[in-house]
Design a protein around this motif. Sequence first.
Motif, PDB file in Angstrom:
ATOM      1  N   ASP A  11       0.848  -1.186   0.000  1.00  0.00           N
ATOM      2  CA  ASP A  11       0.000   0.000   0.000  1.00  0.00           C
ATOM      3  C   ASP A  11       0.890   1.244   0.000  1.00  0.00           C
ATOM      4  O   ASP A  11       2.047   1.178   0.395  1.00  0.00           O
ATOM      5  N   GLU A  12       0.335   2.397  -0.407  1.00  0.00           N
ATOM      6  CA  GLU A  12       1.171   3.613  -0.445  1.00  0.00           C
ATOM      7  C   GLU A  12       1.696   4.016   0.933  1.00  0.00           C
ATOM      8  O   GLU A  12       2.707   4.701   1.039  1.00  0.00           O
ATOM      9  N   VAL A  75       5.086  12.634  -4.236  1.00  0.00           N
ATOM     10  CA  VAL A  75       5.131  12.328  -5.673  1.00  0.00           C
ATOM     11  C   VAL A  75       5.383  10.836  -5.906  1.00  0.00           C
ATOM     12  O   VAL A  75       4.794  10.225  -6.802  1.00  0.00           O
ATOM     13  N   ARG A  77       4.139   8.591  -4.345  1.00  0.00           N
ATOM     14  CA  ARG A  77       2.812   7.998  -4.179  1.00  0.00           C
ATOM     15  C   ARG A  77       2.049   7.833  -5.498  1.00  0.00           C
ATOM     16  O   ARG A  77       1.104   7.063  -5.570  1.00  0.00           O
ATOM     17  N   ILE A  78       2.447   8.600  -6.520  1.00  0.00           N
ATOM     18  CA  ILE A  78       1.763   8.479  -7.818  1.00  0.00           C
ATOM     19  C   ILE A  78       1.887   7.054  -8.355  1.00  0.00           C
ATOM     20  O   ILE A  78       0.969   6.539  -8.970  1.00  0.00           O
ATOM     21  N   PRO A 109       5.162   6.951 -14.143  1.00  0.00           N
ATOM     22  CA  PRO A 109       4.667   7.753 -15.264  1.00  0.00           C
ATOM     23  C   PRO A 109       5.621   7.746 -16.460  1.00  0.00           C
ATOM     24  O   PRO A 109       5.187   7.733 -17.604  1.00  0.00           O
ATOM     25  N   GLN A 152       6.438  18.511 -11.718  1.00  0.00           N
ATOM     26  CA  GLN A 152       5.753  18.409 -10.429  1.00  0.00           C
ATOM     27  C   GLN A 152       6.052  19.597  -9.513  1.00  0.00           C
ATOM     28  O   GLN A 152       5.298  19.907  -8.612  1.00  0.00           O
TER      29      GLN A 152
ATOM     30  N   LEU B   9      -6.085   0.092  -3.852  1.00  0.00           N
ATOM     31  CA  LEU B   9      -5.697  -1.157  -4.495  1.00  0.00           C
ATOM     32  C   LEU B   9      -6.495  -2.319  -3.938  1.00  0.00           C
ATOM     33  O   LEU B   9      -6.794  -2.367  -2.747  1.00  0.00           O
ATOM     34  N   ARG B  89      -3.547  15.781  -7.220  1.00  0.00           N
ATOM     35  CA  ARG B  89      -2.677  16.822  -7.775  1.00  0.00           C
ATOM     36  C   ARG B  89      -3.405  17.620  -8.853  1.00  0.00           C
ATOM     37  O   ARG B  89      -3.192  18.820  -8.999  1.00  0.00           O
ATOM     38  N   ARG B 377       0.814  16.555 -16.543  1.00  0.00           N
ATOM     39  CA  ARG B 377       1.781  17.332 -15.763  1.00  0.00           C
ATOM     40  C   ARG B 377       1.489  17.311 -14.264  1.00  0.00           C
ATOM     41  O   ARG B 377       2.322  17.750 -13.469  1.00  0.00           O
ATOM     42  N   GLY B 380       0.919  12.610 -13.884  1.00  0.00           N
ATOM     43  CA  GLY B 380       2.016  11.833 -14.446  1.00  0.00           C
ATOM     44  C   GLY B 380       1.647  11.017 -15.668  1.00  0.00           C
ATOM     45  O   GLY B 380       2.412  10.931 -16.611  1.00  0.00           O
ATOM     46  N   ILE B 381       0.473  10.392 -15.653  1.00  0.00           N
ATOM     47  CA  ILE B 381       0.082   9.499 -16.743  1.00  0.00           C
ATOM     48  C   ILE B 381      -0.265  10.295 -18.000  1.00  0.00           C
ATOM     49  O   ILE B 381      -1.016  11.265 -17.929  1.00  0.00           O
TER      50      ILE B 381
END
Lengths: 453, 453
Positions: A11-12, A75, A77-78, A109, A152, B9, B89, B377, B380-381
């Motif tokens: 998990d994050e 970040v 965490r993305i 990403p 970011q 998740l 974000r 931006r 990310g994706i």
Amino acid sequence: MTDERSTFLLDETQIPTQWYNIVPDLPEPPPPPLHPGTHEPVGPDDLAPLFPQALIEQEMTTERWVDIPGGVLDVYRIWRPSPLVRARRLEKLLDTPAKIYFKYEGVSPAGSHKPNTAVPQAWYNHAEGVQRLTTETGAGQWGTSLAFATAQYGMDCEVWQVRSSYDQKPARRTMMEIYGATLHASPSELTEAGRGILAATPDSPGSLGIAISEAVEAAVGREDTRYALGSVLNHVLLHQTVIGEEALRQLEMAGDTPDVLVGCTGGGSNFGGLIFPFLREKLAGRMDPTIRCVEPASCPTLTRGEYRYDFGDAVGMTPLMKMHTLGHGFVPDPIHAGGLRYHGMAPLVSHVYELGLAEAESIGQVECFTAALMFARTQGIVPAPEPTHAIAAAIREAQKCKEEGVSRTILTALCGHGHLDMGAYESFLAGRMTDLDLSDETIREAMAGVPTL
Amino acid sequence: MTDERSTFLLDETQIPTQWYNIVPDLPEPPPPPLHPGTHEPVGPDDLAPLFPQALIEQEMTTERWVDIPGGVLDVYRIWRPSPLVRARRLEKLLDTPAKIYFKYEGVSPAGSHKPNTAVPQAWYNHAEGVQRLTTETGAGQWGTSLAFATAQYGMDCEVWQVRSSYDQKPARRTMMEIYGATLHASPSELTEAGRGILAATPDSPGSLGIAISEAVEAAVGREDTRYALGSVLNHVLLHQTVIGEEALRQLEMAGDTPDVLVGCTGGGSNFGGLIFPFLREKLAGRMDPTIRCVEPASCPTLTRGEYRYDFGDAVGMTPLMKMHTLGHGFVPDPIHAGGLRYHGMAPLVSHVYELGLAEAESIGQVECFTAALMFARTQGIVPAPEPTHAIAAAIREAQKCKEEGVSRTILTALCGHGHLDMGAYESFLAGRMTDLDLSDETIREAMAGVPTL
């Protein structure tokens, strides 16, 4: 007991909160980098035109653990933690008693492990007031990652992309531009280093070494600008240890301990990031895996290079680093694993190899892409050209297990996907890919330019 | 209470074990498909030359739940469950009180939601002894998915790729070939349908409708071969409901219920897959979200088409389906969201829209790509061109929330990444992308070819 699942997720909230520095745990410290003019060990002041203070401290620290700032974790965490996957479908195809695990970094990403260091590098620069980062990129993975990371934090990003990659991969350029970066083909007319190379070799395909020279030159002397490097340096490998720390935990979830670790080595950051936490465990006697570097036969830094002080770039602007090198003037054939086309090797990985803590092998690209097709057709993921080397090495090991009738647990890192590298697969599928023959003479010639200390 | 995490998740043991069929829960049944010759409702025998028995049963079933076979779950496990992400974000950039969640299907090997149905379609065909599947592909997402799925079961795969996409996206072709598929540009000389189109329009850019005609023709009459369709049909939407079932559970983990659901609609499978489980909850009175379809302004099936019986392909070989259509002869301008270039709409989505259970809007591509850059931006994706429509619609809604000073929970599906669609971004970044003007006259002309029943 081995878990029946194939994918092991964290998990994050379980992202590591510290990076691991292997230096204090090694039996002897790595040789220091030397100033290119004085040949004395470099100090923090020598690096100040290039890097922010925090990263210079990380480059030289002997602390075992470094806290990850909250602004970096936000970040991470993305896409982190990344999954650990047992390649059950590949195992079945190989009919091997071995267990093959891979840590998959393509979920970021940018599609590779590179954002693990791009994000903290952007963050620390931003925290110290830097507004623009310059860098080089080979296959485009690193440039994409730094472009993503700077976006970011609202920073500018200027990327020198190796000419051969710039021409072959317009999609990579577009991806960097989506994140807001400015691109230049290297060698370029924008720097003295670039102009010098172009004067001597107008149709130079470029190299990582040349692009580094250009990006470094563009950063020094501009107060609002610093330089970022995607591999080789200690602080880069430090940031990448999130890979290995997560993998340690996930392999424990899976109920396994590794017998063999294989990783592909270009500059060494993916390899170091995966391996160092396991090497700590090995040095502490808690496990005893074989650790193996895999490199392309066309750029065989560890297996055919020398362990010498050499420059990190092509024209001799960077500090001298003790590393395995083919000579800083070495321009590898334009093989498709662009990210592995570097004349040197991370000093920390070189040191670990010299200490006998890791072994190395080189593999030709035809075997690598053959392995990649087996992988894609079973596990689904189309690997980037760089980790095809890691997959080929894992398959070699799994086949050896079958021959010997023993089950070993193999762990590797799939450090990126190949969605933006289809040109390499196209040439392989069309039968146009061959293994290139690198002569001893070529290596001797390039090594002749390495300074004698 | 809202969870503080960004990514929700599920474990592979939590993959849904049943697909959800919305038909029995709708206030009235959808109109049946009709035989193109007799105009009578089609029976199972009419479909037998195209599909295996199990899929024909699923196409017509009124059972609420259909068990997912173990052999399908084994392959789903490669990438499912997919993550649900709160776009914190992006929310921050928009300075909106809205919460924006997206279900990310780009984690599949093919990079989109399409393998959710490609895998069961390949599995059922394989179980009934079929050795080869034919299909069409527009943007290449579906062809890639079926190529991946057939590789899992050792089957052959033959793909007719729309000419405009075939020429613009060599990387897509390569990816299908990596999985072992055989590719043809459509219109091709290999089928009667293709030869007919080429005789009339030698430089035809192709369309999904034409490619469907070719793939269908290549399947019928070959005992070992069947056809697979990537959208539109009931059984396809059924398989896609794993998206919505997982999202329901994940949104519950996040502690939220949706106020607005937006999804992009091409053939309707991504939209149906996300929406139907939530529509069930809405019809049962357990939640009351607004449900909104988003389509490209250049192919506005729901907002400017008619609800009529029309053919699914370009030359009139398929059954007649009651759906929103621009006319089966409609050839949309070659906009970049290739996967949304279809003249019709899934009958189930059309029916839901006619019942007033969903609304629709169309958005031009410049707004969509502007939204995609904001998304890339921050989150990310890099999205595929198709879901840029969903993102643009989510951003519109979030901006409305800001204007009204209210917080609404928005859920959308990011049905794929854009790594293989960089050409569209390149043209956008270079300022070459414009919004195309689709005249009423063009639509009238195409509708003139629709049969009057």
